[in-house]
Write a protein that holds these residues in place. Sequence first.
Motif, short mmCIF file in Angstrom:
data_model
loop_
_atom_site.label_atom_id
_atom_site.label_comp_id
_atom_site.label_asym_id
_atom_site.label_seq_id
_atom_site.Cartn_x
_atom_site.Cartn_y
_atom_site.Cartn_z
N VAL A 278 0.85 -1.19 0.00
CA VAL A 278 0.00 0.00 0.00
C VAL A 278 0.88 1.24 0.00
O VAL A 278 1.82 1.36 0.80
N LEU A 279 0.58 2.13 -0.93
CA LEU A 279 1.33 3.37 -1.06
C LEU A 279 1.15 4.22 0.20
O LEU A 279 0.05 4.34 0.72
N SER B 235 0.51 7.33 2.56
CA SER B 235 -0.44 8.42 2.36
C SER B 235 0.31 9.74 2.18
O SER B 235 1.48 9.86 2.52
N GLY B 236 -0.40 10.73 1.68
CA GLY B 236 0.15 12.07 1.54
C GLY B 236 1.17 12.15 0.42
O GLY B 236 1.11 11.39 -0.55
N ASP B 237 2.13 13.04 0.57
CA ASP B 237 3.11 13.27 -0.49
C ASP B 237 4.25 12.27 -0.36
O ASP B 237 5.35 12.61 0.06
N PHE B 238 3.96 11.05 -0.75
CA PHE B 238 4.87 9.93 -0.48
C PHE B 238 6.22 10.08 -1.18
O PHE B 238 7.18 9.45 -0.81
N ALA B 239 6.27 10.90 -2.23
CA ALA B 239 7.49 10.96 -3.05
C ALA B 239 8.40 12.12 -2.68
O ALA B 239 9.48 12.26 -3.26
N TRP C 144 14.81 6.76 -7.43
CA TRP C 144 13.97 6.39 -8.57
C TRP C 144 14.64 5.39 -9.49
O TRP C 144 13.98 4.61 -10.15
N LEU D 190 12.92 0.55 -4.13
CA LEU D 190 12.09 1.75 -4.19
C LEU D 190 10.79 1.53 -3.40
O LEU D 190 10.32 2.42 -2.69
N THR D 191 10.24 0.33 -3.53
CA THR D 191 8.98 0.01 -2.86
C THR D 191 9.04 0.35 -1.38
O THR D 191 8.13 0.97 -0.83
N ILE E 240 8.49 4.01 -0.53
CA ILE E 240 7.20 4.67 -0.73
C ILE E 240 6.03 3.85 -0.16
O ILE E 240 4.87 4.24 -0.29
N SER E 241 6.36 2.74 0.47
CA SER E 241 5.29 1.88 1.02
C SER E 241 5.76 1.25 2.31
O SER E 241 6.85 0.69 2.38
N LYS F 142 -4.15 3.45 -1.57
CA LYS F 142 -3.88 2.98 -2.93
C LYS F 142 -2.85 1.85 -2.90
O LYS F 142 -1.90 1.90 -2.11
N VAL F 143 -3.03 0.89 -3.75
CA VAL F 143 -2.16 -0.28 -3.78
C VAL F 143 -1.18 -0.16 -4.95
O VAL F 143 -1.59 0.12 -6.08
N LEU F 144 0.09 -0.35 -4.63
CA LEU F 144 1.15 -0.27 -5.63
C LEU F 144 0.97 -1.37 -6.67
O LEU F 144 0.68 -2.52 -6.32
N PHE G 32 6.86 -1.82 -11.16
CA PHE G 32 5.88 -0.76 -11.39
C PHE G 32 6.49 0.53 -11.91
O PHE G 32 5.81 1.37 -12.46
N TRP H 10 8.35 11.51 -12.19
CA TRP H 10 8.77 11.58 -10.79
C TRP H 10 8.63 12.97 -10.22
O TRP H 10 8.45 13.15 -9.03
N ALA I 8 2.37 14.23 -6.20
CA ALA I 8 2.10 12.87 -5.76
C ALA I 8 0.81 12.33 -6.38
O ALA I 8 0.72 11.16 -6.73
#
Lengths: 458, 458
Positions: A66-67, A69-73, A81, A88-89, A92-93, B65-67, B72, B81, B85
Amino acid sequence: MQKPSLPRGTRDFGPEQMSKRLFLLETIRQTFRRYGFQPIETPTLENLSVLMGKYGEEGDQLLFKVLNSGDFAKDLTETDWQENARKLTLKISEKGLRYDLTVPFARYVVMNRHALTMPFKRYQIQPVWRADRPQKGRYREFVQCDADVVGTDSLLCEAEIVLMLHESLRNLGIQDFTVKINNRKILTGIAEVVGAAGQEGLLAIAIDKLDKIGKEKVVEELKQRGFSDESIDKLEPMFQFPDQAQAAFDQLKSWLAPSEVGLKGVAELEEVWQLIAQYGLNDARMQLDVTLARGLSYYTGAIFEVKANGVQIGSISGGGRYDNLTGAFGMPGLSGVGISLGVDRIYDVMEELNLFPDTGLQSTQVLVVHLDTEGRSLGLPLLSQLRAQNIPAEAYPDSAKVKKQLDYANAKSIPYVVLIGSEELQTGLLGLKNMVTGQQEKLTADEIVARLKDEVSK
Amino acid sequence: MQKPSLPRGTRDFGPEQMSKRLFLLETIRQTFRRYGFQPIETPTLENLSVLMGKYGEEGDQLLFKVLNSGDFAKDLTETDWQENARKLTLKISEKGLRYDLTVPFARYVVMNRHALTMPFKRYQIQPVWRADRPQKGRYREFVQCDADVVGTDSLLCEAEIVLMLHESLRNLGIQDFTVKINNRKILTGIAEVVGAAGQEGLLAIAIDKLDKIGKEKVVEELKQRGFSDESIDKLEPMFQFPDQAQAAFDQLKSWLAPSEVGLKGVAELEEVWQLIAQYGLNDARMQLDVTLARGLSYYTGAIFEVKANGVQIGSISGGGRYDNLTGAFGMPGLSGVGISLGVDRIYDVMEELNLFPDTGLQSTQVLVVHLDTEGRSLGLPLLSQLRAQNIPAEAYPDSAKVKKQLDYANAKSIPYVVLIGSEELQTGLLGLKNMVTGQQEKLTADEIVARLKDEVSK
């Protein structure tokens, strides 16, 4: 205009399927309860730190993540990246969906270790998610149904698991099944006596396929995996075991005589057989199967698998004893034994054998049909009376022709209809129609309630 | 060594909580069933194309949300990138977790439109997920329980919803509650007669807070939102409605006389009141509340809200009638009415009022205590006999001191214990101990089964 769809490998369950699923799950639930197992539930979302590394490399990839929440990046750099998806997963998760019920149960036991009374007997019926390639009978979201006893190594628990399997399946109407049983220690012993000590893992991988590919191909695979011709010759007894349990035990005891651990495995299974006889289960559908391994995974003692006979489908249940459920969470040495029922496969077996009860367990039993608001007024207190007797009842909500209302009753498989037309309004006698036989009677409201109270299954 | 934890805003449910939750949900399920509602379930995972845009800007952000599975990130460019978000999310995620039961239900209806019999009455009890900030009583994973009738605009459905709310709560033991009812058309009418036609949305936002902030502050907010002093003066009747329904209807009819739609709203509610009386529900706990708006959202007719009185907690249920459930999925004009029960809040109410039954509904009723394997052998057939009578029973699996076994019974709140020691082995009379009263008797196995069959609640 958007045309909605379902994600691959997922399903809706409509009223008829749900009615059957509720029957199936409630039957299992009540059986587990009779054996002293208590329900728990854990969240769908688990921290990835709990889930990752518990199911092997492949399992890690099949976890739904699950990603954040919010500005995950926002804190990611360009090099992040460019890393592989796996690294990477994790940036962000941090949460994933439950992949099985075993790891969440282990986490639960560790987090509640001081509050739990041992031995702890729990059952758990919840969906799990796997990003597997969907195919016939394999879904990305499906229900597991596990029962485990932890905190004791008593073989009574193995016996009770076997009894509970018998009772669960029989309560569902499944009569023809086989509970196959083996013991990890027997496989260890076999590896020892054929001169391949410590290789029971490799042995199991090949032997597990005996049902599917036959002896010849198993032998071929064993050779490829480095077993010597001499070892393979010595494996011969494995391919020809007597069906009858006592004869099988005797053969094993002489074959495994040189292996202490092997004999211990035999003794354990013999005790399980004896205990089950003491319970009075005379027609136990048990089979000692020394080729059963279920990938061994974390099993250390008994290994179970259940097949429904006469139906082309894989095993409907599996399980075994383990010695170290909670080791990964810092609580080593907790022994337990458990079983998992494949709810979706059992559903398919019951469908194929037509074992679900006819009576729409979850559906309306009586439809009150009226032609005008006056008739409806007469019908409403009758609805209240029926419901007070636990008889599911409804009125057609709109003013509509009788035919339309009867069509509604048929579409919903409603077995009884009460007709309230102008004649009924005058006489006070209502028409009770059995939609299956077509039989019709004139009765007062009270008589209808009394009649249906007896006839309608609840 | 890893110390496991739960994601924020999620919970485990242990045996005691589960036992209560199962009682709560099963009671609601059986009540819904008596009213002709049928169960459905939809998948946890839904395509984001189904979910996004249905819950407003804030809702889109609160969706989990699910990756996407696999690699991916492989088709992403550097500009991807650098995007915000939200945009990036849609490129690496195409599925999300169910946010409520309404949108999945709408999707289900559209996808199964040709197979469903209308009117379609469904209930659905499933968890939903929201990436909300967790706080007391607000979780990220919680269960919703919805019942809806779609495909008819009959006011009989509104009446049945009110009846079903009464019966659900009473079956749970909750006696002191109020079902507040309003109608969107009445709010529209009020806006018209105070000279603010079309402004019922703004009106509702302010008026909704009357309970919390009081009349003065509501008036202030109305001014800020652009309502004229004259309009606000004309709103005066809204703040002083009679408690008694007929008096309230009369006052509304004279106040809203200039508004056709307003009068229609009043007529609809009057009919609902009349229908409920026809069902024979004499002590209906209903209250006409013209300030009730529930954010209006998509409601077009009746609006419901239920409060448990005497407990400091928000509403335990809410719902209403809508005209366009499935419009977003290309199936316009489907009318329906529904209700959602807040399972977690109802649980809290029942805990606070001590309404859960004492009897451990899901737990063992009898523990067979033995001192050696000989005693155990005598106990095993008794276990089978008890279970055959649907009496949950277990044996302590290990050889242990009597005290330890009795401690186990107490920790699991097991009300009866059967003692099998050396004396019992000789005489064949077993000791039956009531763990609550401490009373002890000597009985044969058959006598014990007969006794407990009568005494143990099932």
